[in-house]
Scaffold this active site. Structure first.
Site, PDB file in Angstrom:
ATOM      1  N   ARG A   1      -0.512  -2.326  -6.838  1.00  0.00           N
ATOM      2  CA  ARG A   1      -0.973  -3.362  -5.694  1.00  0.00           C
ATOM      3  C   ARG A   1      -2.091  -4.575  -6.347  1.00  0.00           C
ATOM      4  O   ARG A   1      -1.903  -5.650  -6.038  1.00  0.00           O
ATOM      5  CB  ARG A   1      -1.353  -2.913  -4.387  1.00  0.00           C
ATOM      6  CG  ARG A   1      -1.958  -3.983  -3.186  1.00  0.00           C
ATOM      7  CD  ARG A   1      -2.387  -3.066  -1.920  1.00  0.00           C
ATOM      8  NE  ARG A   1      -3.082  -3.784  -1.154  1.00  0.00           N
ATOM      9  CZ  ARG A   1      -2.645  -4.284  -0.167  1.00  0.00           C
ATOM     10  NH1 ARG A   1      -1.489  -4.750  -0.172  1.00  0.00           N
ATOM     11  NH2 ARG A   1      -3.372  -5.188   0.780  1.00  0.00           N
TER      12      ARG A   1
ATOM     13  N   LYS B   1      -1.984  -2.452   8.161  1.00  0.00           N
ATOM     14  CA  LYS B   1      -3.023  -1.916   8.870  1.00  0.00           C
ATOM     15  C   LYS B   1      -3.134  -2.558  10.413  1.00  0.00           C
ATOM     16  O   LYS B   1      -2.995  -3.710  10.335  1.00  0.00           O
ATOM     17  CB  LYS B   1      -4.563  -2.127   8.335  1.00  0.00           C
ATOM     18  CG  LYS B   1      -4.845  -1.438   6.875  1.00  0.00           C
ATOM     19  CD  LYS B   1      -6.215  -1.703   6.353  1.00  0.00           C
ATOM     20  CE  LYS B   1      -6.181  -0.790   4.997  1.00  0.00           C
ATOM     21  NZ  LYS B   1      -7.525  -1.174   4.571  1.00  0.00           N
TER      22      LYS B   1
ATOM     23  N   TYR C   1      -9.972 -10.464  -6.480  1.00  0.00           N
ATOM     24  CA  TYR C   1      -8.747 -10.790  -7.398  1.00  0.00           C
ATOM     25  C   TYR C   1      -9.137 -11.844  -8.301  1.00  0.00           C
ATOM     26  O   TYR C   1      -8.816 -11.838  -9.487  1.00  0.00           O
ATOM     27  CB  TYR C   1      -7.264 -10.465  -7.169  1.00  0.00           C
ATOM     28  CG  TYR C   1      -7.223  -9.541  -6.405  1.00  0.00           C
ATOM     29  CD1 TYR C   1      -7.011  -8.148  -7.180  1.00  0.00           C
ATOM     30  CD2 TYR C   1      -7.162  -9.109  -4.951  1.00  0.00           C
ATOM     31  CE1 TYR C   1      -6.664  -6.828  -6.586  1.00  0.00           C
ATOM     32  CE2 TYR C   1      -6.896  -7.963  -4.370  1.00  0.00           C
ATOM     33  CZ  TYR C   1      -6.548  -6.825  -5.047  1.00  0.00           C
ATOM     34  OH  TYR C   1      -6.397  -5.656  -4.330  1.00  0.00           O
TER      35      TYR C   1
ATOM     36  N   HIS D   1      -4.396  -9.271   3.978  1.00  0.00           N
ATOM     37  CA  HIS D   1      -5.702  -9.214   3.960  1.00  0.00           C
ATOM     38  C   HIS D   1      -5.964 -10.018   5.496  1.00  0.00           C
ATOM     39  O   HIS D   1      -5.483 -10.997   5.437  1.00  0.00           O
ATOM     40  CB  HIS D   1      -6.353  -9.572   2.871  1.00  0.00           C
ATOM     41  CG  HIS D   1      -6.324  -8.753   1.664  1.00  0.00           C
ATOM     42  ND1 HIS D   1      -6.695  -9.112   0.503  1.00  0.00           N
ATOM     43  CD2 HIS D   1      -6.166  -7.481   1.575  1.00  0.00           C
ATOM     44  CE1 HIS D   1      -6.411  -8.065  -0.192  1.00  0.00           C
ATOM     45  NE2 HIS D   1      -6.450  -6.937   0.251  1.00  0.00           N
TER      46      HIS D   1
ATOM     47  N   HIS E   1      -1.993   2.281  -5.596  1.00  0.00           N
ATOM     48  CA  HIS E   1      -3.121   1.057  -5.267  1.00  0.00           C
ATOM     49  C   HIS E   1      -2.969   0.033  -6.796  1.00  0.00           C
ATOM     50  O   HIS E   1      -3.259  -0.899  -6.531  1.00  0.00           O
ATOM     51  CB  HIS E   1      -4.414   1.483  -4.752  1.00  0.00           C
ATOM     52  CG  HIS E   1      -4.749   0.777  -3.657  1.00  0.00           C
ATOM     53  ND1 HIS E   1      -3.940   0.665  -2.620  1.00  0.00           N
ATOM     54  CD2 HIS E   1      -5.533  -0.384  -3.555  1.00  0.00           C
ATOM     55  CE1 HIS E   1      -4.374  -0.171  -1.613  1.00  0.00           C
ATOM     56  NE2 HIS E   1      -5.533  -0.769  -2.236  1.00  0.00           N
TER      57      HIS E   1
ATOM     58  N   ARG F   1       0.879  -1.162  -0.004  1.00  0.00           N
ATOM     59  CA  ARG F   1       0.071  -0.105   0.082  1.00  0.00           C
ATOM     60  C   ARG F   1       0.690   1.278   0.164  1.00  0.00           C
ATOM     61  O   ARG F   1       1.941   1.321   0.414  1.00  0.00           O
ATOM     62  CB  ARG F   1      -0.974   0.082   1.057  1.00  0.00           C
ATOM     63  CG  ARG F   1      -1.855  -1.064   1.244  1.00  0.00           C
ATOM     64  CD  ARG F   1      -2.568  -1.064   2.855  1.00  0.00           C
ATOM     65  NE  ARG F   1      -3.421  -2.139   2.782  1.00  0.00           N
ATOM     66  CZ  ARG F   1      -3.294  -3.404   3.430  1.00  0.00           C
ATOM     67  NH1 ARG F   1      -2.041  -3.236   4.146  1.00  0.00           N
ATOM     68  NH2 ARG F   1      -4.162  -4.234   3.813  1.00  0.00           N
TER      69      ARG F   1
END
Length: 305
Positions: free
Chosen positions: A254, A180, A286, A277, A251, A156
């Site tokens: 990514r 995150k 995806y 994730h 992004h 990211r």
């Protein structure tokens, strides 16, 4: 709704007081206030048509039926979500004013957001993008390092800008990424990415760092840590130079990283781990991208496409 009908709804459902609350106490913008009032007038009209003359007599079933009506009208999920938000805010206000004893909106569900397939680049477009920084430019190797890490490790933009020198484990072919919530993950790096980052670290970064780099890998021309805006600018300029007409952001790199891995046969859970994730369903989007691309290729190249 006629002017007389609007006045009747405003009076019965005390929307003048709600308007004052939104503007004077909650500090909402005029556009938000207008949108909320439109949503609540529609609710008021719906309620009056069913014999409900005041907000305290509106039940959960009424609100549920109202949301179904909005769906039947063909309104978008975003518009319906705004209506639900308006209703919740409205009943929170009424409860605070002592005008209702119970809040019928407390379990009102909003439509789920539709999954939007992310934009990706083809392998050929990625190759052009990564080669775009001219090596005669002062910051070319910095730009190339950013692009290689963005695509080669699926990072990211916040992860790229926060990457520390000690997080680069180049001898092991890995990069340590803090995603995150500060969650740490290790992502493999390919030889081309390692090469571009090594050249930048040894040849260009030392001349940029004037003691203000804070140990970050990517620096701006003043020797300070690169900002997100700066990273976006680098990617945008590279896309323009590469002649890519699509909107390309950090992004996009990514997204392309994940899509190309799955197209190449990578395991979904491995891709999930590399992307950081928490939920596999986030990664599964995806697989849809990869399928759509296969359909496009079939349509373009197969005689029966």
């Amino acid at each position: 709704m006629t002017a007389a009908g609007r006045e009747a709804v405003d009076r019965a459902f005390w929307l003048e007081g709600f308007r004052d609350y939104l503007g004077l106490e909650a500090g909402h913008s005029p556009n938000t206030i207008d949108g909320y009032l439109r949503d609540l007038r529609r609710l008021g009209e719906f309620a009056l048509a069913r014999g409900v003359r005041e907000p305290g007599h509106v039940t959960r079933n009424h609100l549920r039926d109202f949301v179904y009506l909005l769906k039947d009208l063909g309104l978008s999920a975003a518009t319906i979500r705004r209506s639900v938000s308006a209703i919740r805010t409205y009943y929170g206000f009424l409860a605070g004013e002592g005008r209702v004893r119970t809040d019928p909106s407390d379990r009102l569900e909003t439509p789920r957001r539709g999954r939007v397939l992310p934009d990706t680049l083809s392998v050929a477009e990625i190759e052009r993008l990564l080669a775009a920084p001219g090596l005669d430019e002062p910051l070319a190797w910095r730009d190339r390092a950013l692009l290689e890490l963005g695509y080669g490790a699926g990072m990211r933009v916040s992860e790229l800008c926060g990457l520390g020198i000690t997080d680069l484990l180049l001898s092991e072919g890995l990069v340590r990424v803090f995603g995150k919530g500060g969650k740490e993950r290790l992502v493999p790096l390919g030889r081309t990415t390692i090469g571009a980052v090594s050249v930048y670290l040894h040849q260009r970064r030392p001349t940029l760092d004037r003691g203000q780099g804070g140990g970050r890998v990517l620096l701006n021309a003043r020797g300070e840590p690169l900002s997100r805006v700066g990273a976006w600018g680098i990617v945008k300029r590279a896309a323009e130079r590469a002649g890519i007409a699509k909107r390309v952001t950090p992004h996009t790199l990514r997204h392309s990283f994940a899509t190309h891995l799955l197209e190449g046969g990578a395991d979904l859970r491995a891709v999930q781990e590399m992307l950081g994730h928490a939920d596999l369903s986030t990664t599964q989007i995806y697989t849809h991208v990869a399928r759509e691309r296969m359909k496009e290729l079939h349509a373009q190249h197969h005689p029966r496409g």
